[in-house]
Motif scaffolding. Structure first.
Motif, mmCIF file in Angstrom:
data_model
loop_
_atom_site.group_PDB
_atom_site.id
_atom_site.type_symbol
_atom_site.label_atom_id
_atom_site.label_comp_id
_atom_site.label_asym_id
_atom_site.label_seq_id
_atom_site.Cartn_x
_atom_site.Cartn_y
_atom_site.Cartn_z
ATOM 1 N N UNK A 174 0.778 -1.236 0.000
ATOM 2 C CA UNK A 174 0.000 0.000 0.000
ATOM 3 C C UNK A 174 0.810 1.287 0.000
ATOM 4 N N UNK A 175 2.085 1.194 -0.314
ATOM 5 C CA UNK A 175 2.887 2.420 -0.400
ATOM 6 C C UNK A 175 2.791 3.010 -1.810
ATOM 7 N N UNK A 176 3.046 4.315 -1.950
ATOM 8 C CA UNK A 176 2.843 4.941 -3.268
ATOM 9 C C UNK A 176 3.889 4.545 -4.310
ATOM 10 N N UNK A 177 3.452 4.496 -5.564
ATOM 11 C CA UNK A 177 4.390 4.310 -6.680
ATOM 12 C C UNK A 177 4.289 5.461 -7.677
ATOM 13 N N UNK A 178 3.441 6.433 -7.328
ATOM 14 C CA UNK A 178 3.334 7.621 -8.166
ATOM 15 C C UNK A 178 4.717 8.274 -8.261
ATOM 16 N N UNK A 179 5.055 8.762 -9.434
ATOM 17 C CA UNK A 179 6.361 9.386 -9.753
ATOM 18 C C UNK A 179 7.492 8.365 -9.941
ATOM 19 N N UNK A 180 7.210 7.093 -9.704
ATOM 20 C CA UNK A 180 8.204 6.055 -10.013
ATOM 21 C C UNK A 180 7.912 5.425 -11.372
ATOM 22 N N UNK A 181 6.639 5.522 -11.762
ATOM 23 C CA UNK A 181 6.202 4.975 -13.061
ATOM 24 C C UNK A 181 5.343 6.035 -13.750
ATOM 25 N N UNK A 182 5.250 5.985 -15.088
ATOM 26 C CA UNK A 182 4.350 6.915 -15.779
ATOM 27 C C UNK A 182 2.912 6.739 -15.285
ATOM 28 N N UNK A 183 2.157 7.811 -15.409
ATOM 29 C CA UNK A 183 0.797 7.799 -14.874
ATOM 30 C C UNK A 183 -0.068 6.701 -15.501
ATOM 31 N N UNK A 184 0.133 6.467 -16.790
ATOM 32 C CA UNK A 184 -0.662 5.442 -17.479
ATOM 33 C C UNK A 184 -0.351 4.046 -16.924
ATOM 34 N N UNK A 185 0.894 3.858 -16.541
ATOM 35 C CA UNK A 185 1.308 2.575 -15.960
ATOM 36 C C UNK A 185 0.646 2.404 -14.593
ATOM 37 N N UNK A 186 0.671 3.465 -13.816
ATOM 38 C CA UNK A 186 0.018 3.443 -12.503
ATOM 39 C C UNK A 186 -1.459 3.088 -12.637
ATOM 40 N N UNK A 187 -2.089 3.739 -13.606
ATOM 41 C CA UNK A 187 -3.532 3.531 -13.784
ATOM 42 C C UNK A 187 -3.824 2.075 -14.189
ATOM 43 N N UNK A 188 -3.014 1.538 -15.066
ATOM 44 C CA UNK A 188 -3.216 0.147 -15.522
ATOM 45 C C UNK A 188 -3.022 -0.834 -14.357
ATOM 46 N N UNK A 189 -2.008 -0.582 -13.560
ATOM 47 C CA UNK A 189 -1.752 -1.454 -12.396
ATOM 48 C C UNK A 189 -2.954 -1.436 -11.457
ATOM 49 N N UNK A 190 -3.487 -0.234 -11.249
ATOM 50 C CA UNK A 190 -4.650 -0.120 -10.351
ATOM 51 C C UNK A 190 -5.864 -0.823 -10.936
ATOM 52 N N UNK A 191 -6.118 -0.562 -12.218
ATOM 53 C CA UNK A 191 -7.314 -1.126 -12.832
ATOM 54 C C UNK A 191 -7.292 -2.644 -12.880
ATOM 55 N N UNK A 192 -6.124 -3.193 -13.157
ATOM 56 C CA UNK A 192 -6.007 -4.656 -13.258
ATOM 57 C C UNK A 192 -5.641 -5.290 -11.911
ATOM 58 N N UNK A 193 -5.542 -4.441 -10.896
ATOM 59 C CA UNK A 193 -5.167 -4.924 -9.549
ATOM 60 C C UNK A 193 -3.921 -5.806 -9.592
ATOM 61 N N UNK A 194 -2.936 -5.360 -10.359
ATOM 62 C CA UNK A 194 -1.689 -6.129 -10.427
ATOM 63 C C UNK A 194 -0.931 -5.994 -9.113
ATOM 64 N N UNK A 195 -0.213 -7.018 -8.772
ATOM 65 C CA UNK A 195 0.721 -7.056 -7.640
ATOM 66 C C UNK A 195 0.058 -7.089 -6.265
ATOM 67 N N UNK A 196 -1.149 -6.562 -6.138
ATOM 68 C CA UNK A 196 -1.730 -6.503 -4.797
ATOM 69 C C UNK A 196 -2.037 -7.899 -4.272
ATOM 70 N N UNK A 197 -2.180 -8.873 -5.200
ATOM 71 C CA UNK A 197 -2.517 -10.222 -4.746
ATOM 72 C C UNK A 197 -1.315 -11.155 -4.734
ATOM 73 N N UNK A 198 -0.111 -10.579 -4.894
ATOM 74 C CA UNK A 198 1.071 -11.442 -4.944
ATOM 75 C C UNK A 198 1.235 -12.279 -3.678
ATOM 76 N N UNK A 199 0.797 -11.702 -2.560
ATOM 77 C CA UNK A 199 0.997 -12.431 -1.300
ATOM 78 C C UNK A 199 0.184 -13.723 -1.275
#
Ligand code: ATP
Ligand code: MG
Length: 203
Positions: A174-199
């Motif tokens: 739950x830490x921010x990744x804004x400014x580490x990746x382009x905004x479109x990448x951030x949005x895609x990660x959020x929409x597809x819920x990538x990585x949040x279920x890795x655990x």
């Protein structure tokens, strides 16, 4: 300099692509006067952990590179069955472009240190000039000791201590990744819920 077209190949897992990759590719383009840089997301990596689906990594790379007219993305590795070997990838590019191009394989310093574990490093170096970019926490000067050192160019890039591993970990916790990746990448990660279920293990 010969008048051959100069094409940079930026291989990576891109899980996800981030500003470290983009700065590395852009700096190589400029320092080595490349006509274009092709990003090549890996298929199923043979040295790596379980990775996100290739189509997601491809989409992320497309979104990140779209604003740069000198950047493009190739599906060559994700459309191929089996593990990705750099030698095969470069061979395919050579076949595609013919003799009229000079290929430059761009990697971060950490990835070059893996070179001795690459399949056929000698052939790789026949096919392309290797460009090794500085990366925080990896000592470029260490590369002098490896046997391919003479056939490799090094490049200093603005230090960005960003890695896909850290980004995945950030999303998960739950830490921010804004400014580490382009905004479109951030949005895609959020929409597809990538990585949040890795655990919970691979999806
Ligand atoms: P992971 O943490 O999953 O290994 P990564 O951030 O290292 O991800 P990769 O897809 O493994 O990203 O890297 C693709 C290429 O980009 C490699 O050659 C790597 O060395 C280079 N690279 C990645 N991040 C940076 C960075 N911050 N600075 C310079 N080069 C980088
Ligand atoms: Mg890596």
């Amino acid at each position: 300099m010969s008048d051959k077209r100069r094409v940079g190949i930026m291989g990576g897992t891109f899980d996800p692509v981030h500003y470290g990759h983009l700065v590395c590719a852009e700096e190589a383009r400029w320092q080595f006067e490349l006509d274009e840089v092709v990003f090549v997301p890996t298929g199923q990596p043979w040295q790596k952990r379980e990775v996100s689906p290739a189509e997601d990594r491809y989409m992320l790379t497309m979104l990140a590179t779209a604003p740069n007219t000198k950047f493009s993305v190739s599906r060559i590795d994700i459309d191929r069955e089996g593990p990705t070997y750099t030698r095969d990838t470069l061979q395919k590019f050579k076949e595609f472009y013919g003799e009229d191009v000079d290929l430059f394989f761009i990697t971060g310093a950490d990835a070059v240190l893996d070179i001795l574990t690459w399949k056929d490093p000698d052939e790789v170096l026949e096919l392309a000039q290797l460009i090794a970019a500085s990366r925080p926490e990896y000592d470029l000067s260490k590369l002098d000791q490896i046997k391919v050192a003479g056939r490799m160019k090094t490049m200093q890039i603005p230090a960005l201590s960003i890695s896909s591993t850290d980004i995945r970990e950030r999303v998960k916790t739950g830490r921010p990744i804004r400014y580490l990746v382009p905004r479109e990448v951030l949005r895609y990660i959020e929409e597809r819920a990538l990585y949040s279920s890795f655990s919970k293990g691979p999806r």
